[in-house]
Design an enzyme around this catalytic site. Sequence first.
Site, PDB file in Angstrom:
ATOM      1  N   PHE A   1      -3.641   1.692   4.921  1.00 57.49           N
ATOM      2  CA  PHE A   1      -2.363   2.265   4.484  1.00 57.49           C
ATOM      3  C   PHE A   1      -1.144   1.516   4.990  1.00 57.49           C
ATOM      4  CE2 PHE A   1      -4.212   5.194   7.719  1.00 57.49           C
ATOM      5  CZ  PHE A   1      -3.388   4.891   8.789  1.00 57.49           C
TER       6      PHE A   1
ATOM      7  N   LYS B   1      -4.321  12.476   3.693  1.00 60.64           N
ATOM      8  CA  LYS B   1      -4.683  12.359   5.112  1.00 60.64           C
ATOM      9  C   LYS B   1      -6.209  12.314   5.196  1.00 60.64           C
ATOM     10  CE  LYS B   1      -3.636  14.063   9.736  1.00 60.64           C
ATOM     11  NZ  LYS B   1      -4.912  13.761  10.351  1.00 60.64           N
TER      12      LYS B   1
ATOM     13  N   GLU C   1      -7.673   3.933   8.087  1.00 60.26           N
ATOM     14  CA  GLU C   1      -8.569   4.981   8.591  1.00 60.26           C
ATOM     15  C   GLU C   1      -9.985   4.693   8.090  1.00 60.26           C
ATOM     16  OE1 GLU C   1      -7.222   7.457  10.497  1.00 60.26           O
ATOM     17  OE2 GLU C   1      -8.498   9.224  10.308  1.00 60.26           O
TER      18      GLU C   1
ATOM     19  N   LYS D   1       2.907  14.707   9.352  1.00 62.54           N
ATOM     20  CA  LYS D   1       1.589  15.095   8.815  1.00 62.54           C
ATOM     21  C   LYS D   1       1.648  16.580   8.521  1.00 62.54           C
ATOM     22  CE  LYS D   1      -0.354  15.655  13.438  1.00 62.54           C
ATOM     23  NZ  LYS D   1      -1.287  15.224  14.424  1.00 62.54           N
TER      24      LYS D   1
ATOM     25  N   ARG E   1      -8.365   3.455  17.873  1.00 61.79           N
ATOM     26  CA  ARG E   1      -7.128   4.056  18.373  1.00 61.79           C
ATOM     27  C   ARG E   1      -7.005   3.897  19.892  1.00 61.79           C
ATOM     28  NH1 ARG E   1      -4.681   9.170  16.801  1.00 61.79           N
ATOM     29  NH2 ARG E   1      -3.136   9.615  18.403  1.00 61.79           N
TER      30      ARG E   1
HETATM   31  P1  ATP Z   1      -4.850  14.419  13.872  1.00 58.41           P
HETATM   32  O1  ATP Z   1      -5.705  15.031  14.933  1.00 58.41           O
HETATM   33  O2  ATP Z   1      -4.024  15.394  13.100  1.00 58.41           O
HETATM   34  O3  ATP Z   1      -5.579  13.444  13.005  1.00 58.41           O
HETATM   35  P2  ATP Z   1      -3.843  12.428  15.612  1.00 58.41           P
HETATM   36  O4  ATP Z   1      -3.338  12.876  16.928  1.00 58.41           O
HETATM   37  O5  ATP Z   1      -5.161  11.748  15.583  1.00 58.41           O
HETATM   38  O6  ATP Z   1      -3.735  13.612  14.610  1.00 58.41           O
HETATM   39  P3  ATP Z   1      -1.408  11.626  14.388  1.00 58.41           P
HETATM   40  O7  ATP Z   1      -0.655  10.373  14.377  1.00 58.41           O
HETATM   41  O8  ATP Z   1      -0.787  12.802  14.994  1.00 58.41           O
HETATM   42  O9  ATP Z   1      -2.833  11.347  15.010  1.00 58.41           O
HETATM   43  O10 ATP Z   1      -1.747  12.026  12.865  1.00 58.41           O
HETATM   44  C1  ATP Z   1      -1.952  11.042  11.942  1.00 58.41           C
HETATM   45  C2  ATP Z   1      -3.373  10.553  11.968  1.00 58.41           C
HETATM   46  O11 ATP Z   1      -3.954  10.796  10.724  1.00 58.41           O
HETATM   47  C3  ATP Z   1      -3.423   9.070  12.169  1.00 58.41           C
HETATM   48  O12 ATP Z   1      -3.492   8.703  13.531  1.00 58.41           O
HETATM   49  C4  ATP Z   1      -4.658   8.658  11.386  1.00 58.41           C
HETATM   50  O13 ATP Z   1      -5.779   8.603  12.229  1.00 58.41           O
HETATM   51  C5  ATP Z   1      -4.844   9.767  10.372  1.00 58.41           C
HETATM   52  N1  ATP Z   1      -4.534   9.393   8.980  1.00 58.41           N
HETATM   53  C6  ATP Z   1      -5.296   9.718   7.918  1.00 58.41           C
HETATM   54  N2  ATP Z   1      -4.750   9.298   6.783  1.00 58.41           N
HETATM   55  C7  ATP Z   1      -3.598   8.668   7.103  1.00 58.41           C
HETATM   56  C8  ATP Z   1      -2.589   8.024   6.351  1.00 58.41           C
HETATM   57  N3  ATP Z   1      -2.654   7.942   5.038  1.00 58.41           N
HETATM   58  N4  ATP Z   1      -1.540   7.487   7.027  1.00 58.41           N
HETATM   59  C9  ATP Z   1      -1.458   7.563   8.366  1.00 58.41           C
HETATM   60  N5  ATP Z   1      -2.386   8.178   9.141  1.00 58.41           N
HETATM   61  C10 ATP Z   1      -3.453   8.724   8.519  1.00 58.41           C
END
Ligand code: ATP
Length: 560
Positions: A335, A249, A297, A417, A269
């Site tokens: 990814f 991540k 990312e 996650k 985003r």
């Molecule tokens: P967080 O604050 O935990 O990053 P978020 O609300 O921005 O969460 P979520 O979809 O809940 O977004 O968590 C996944 C996020 O992690 C993705 O939106 C992306 O920005 C990030 N990310 C980092 N590495 C990866 C990966 N390998 N695959 C998918 N998402 C990833």
Amino acid sequence: MLFKDVAETLERISLEQSINKKVEIIGDLLRRAAPEEIDVVSRFVIGKPFPEWSGKELNVGWRTVLKAAVNVTGVDSGEIVKLFKRYGDTGSVVEAILEKRKPTLLSPVKPLTVLEVHEILEKIAGISGEGSFQGRVKLVEHMLVRASPIEAKYICRLLLGELRCGFNEGLLEHAIARAFDIDVKKIRKANMLLSDIGYVAKLSKLKPPKIEDVKIEFFRPVRFMLAEQAESIAEAWRYHSGRVAVECKYDGARVQVHKLGDKVKIFSRRMEDITDSLPEVVREIVDIEGEFIVDGEIVCWKNGPMPFQYLVRRLRRKTLSDELLETYPVKLFAFDILKVGGRDLIDEPYISRVKVLEKVLKGAWNVIEIAERKFPSSEEECTEIFENCTKRGFEGVLIKAIDSPYVPGRRERLWFKYKGEIGRHIHEFTLVIIAAEYGHGKRAGLLSDYVFAAWDRNREKLIPVGKAYTGLKDREIAYMTKRLKEIALYESGNRIYVKPKIVVDVAASEIQISPKYPLGYALRFPRIVRIRPDLSLEDVDTVEKIEKAFLRDVKFKSVS
Ligand code: ATP
């Protein structure tokens, strides 16, 4: 279509309690709209005059609107203060002012059409630099002189981004489905793929409807697939019976990269076009053969990941000096892949998509890398991968079902996650600031206390859930003060109410009963963990998530 039709319809639905009826009324309005105006009408009824990714912003505050209303009617400021106290909403204040307008000004004027209002809003969005305030006031005046009180009310609410009609994009999808007798699932899917409800409405109206087999289009961002938080590695592993891939991540900003011919666009985003802030990525993408849309990312990177704040600093800058590019170098970790040539890949399984991704991005790139991914054969191996990732400075892992499709715009359990144990003891929510108060002592003159809100269950209304005094550094508070003033709706005593634009991650160790808040409970000692310029209102949590955390706290306390 006259703007009056839209304004009167909005007034009707704001007074209507039944959701079904609201959907029906808007459906009727859409049926009456001509094909060349239905996109505008659709965006107007949810208070978003432009698609998010258009980059167009109105930047109109309540001062602009009231100044225009004063110029048009000659009403004095004492009267405005009185009206504000009565209504607490700029749109209603302007409506009341215009009702008192002298009859001479009511001499016949050509009524405003929907397309004319849209054109003026576009002009307003195009204004920048010196004299912007006056320029915007003039254009608002152009509309107000031709508007009836009810039209003025909704013009102002559109300008301020606050319709207050209890109608949102989800309901609009239903209204379109109903108006043109199309399955709402098709409308929803098309909206996720095209990220523009106006365009979706237009395609639905065409005969035969072009919405039936919508495909992803280059340079129109697709909504991002999101991940569900896992309580433990075991939860994710077991949920998918071990048929998972584990990826690092990366702690950066999500991006979608579109490449067609030698043209490249990168969307954030929030669906903003951020191509110009990432020249080194664009340079490499252009050299890659083929046409594709890749998900990934962006991370600030120097021999390893740099903190998220560095990336924020870099993305905030309008001009990029060589020094800035050197201080904050970035990498793109790709990814997923959504489209290659004319072929949409989102319905294909993860495992096939990553094979295509590897093929498309083959070759040694400097700034671009494919995200690290492993296919563990046991839960223990999964845990080892997680530990290895965090040791190397990553935020955690993503655990993805290997046969899952790419589901745009949804937070599904297809991707989990996991960031470790912390999430279990400290609640973290993504919320939006709706008001701010001036601090005291060292912080006098600075907006240092923030009231934040979550969506209600239906994502129609924002509900205040807490207030934070802590968490931000002085530099961040100074930035927030400037930004909050730019998005102010109105002031009341020490507090200013703002457009819901600043999204933040807020941590709280407990949720407590609090009769002061509409929910009956609120976050206790909340702390802003970070400002999230990469997120928009769509990403804000609902009260359901807070309720769940509250119930978990209650259960935990009764056990311990
Ligand atoms: P967080 O604050 O935990 O990053 P978020 O609300 O921005 O969460 P979520 O979809 O809940 O977004 O968590 C996944 C996020 O992690 C993705 O939106 C992306 O920005 C990030 N990310 C980092 N590495 C990866 C990966 N390998 N695959 C998918 N998402 C990833």
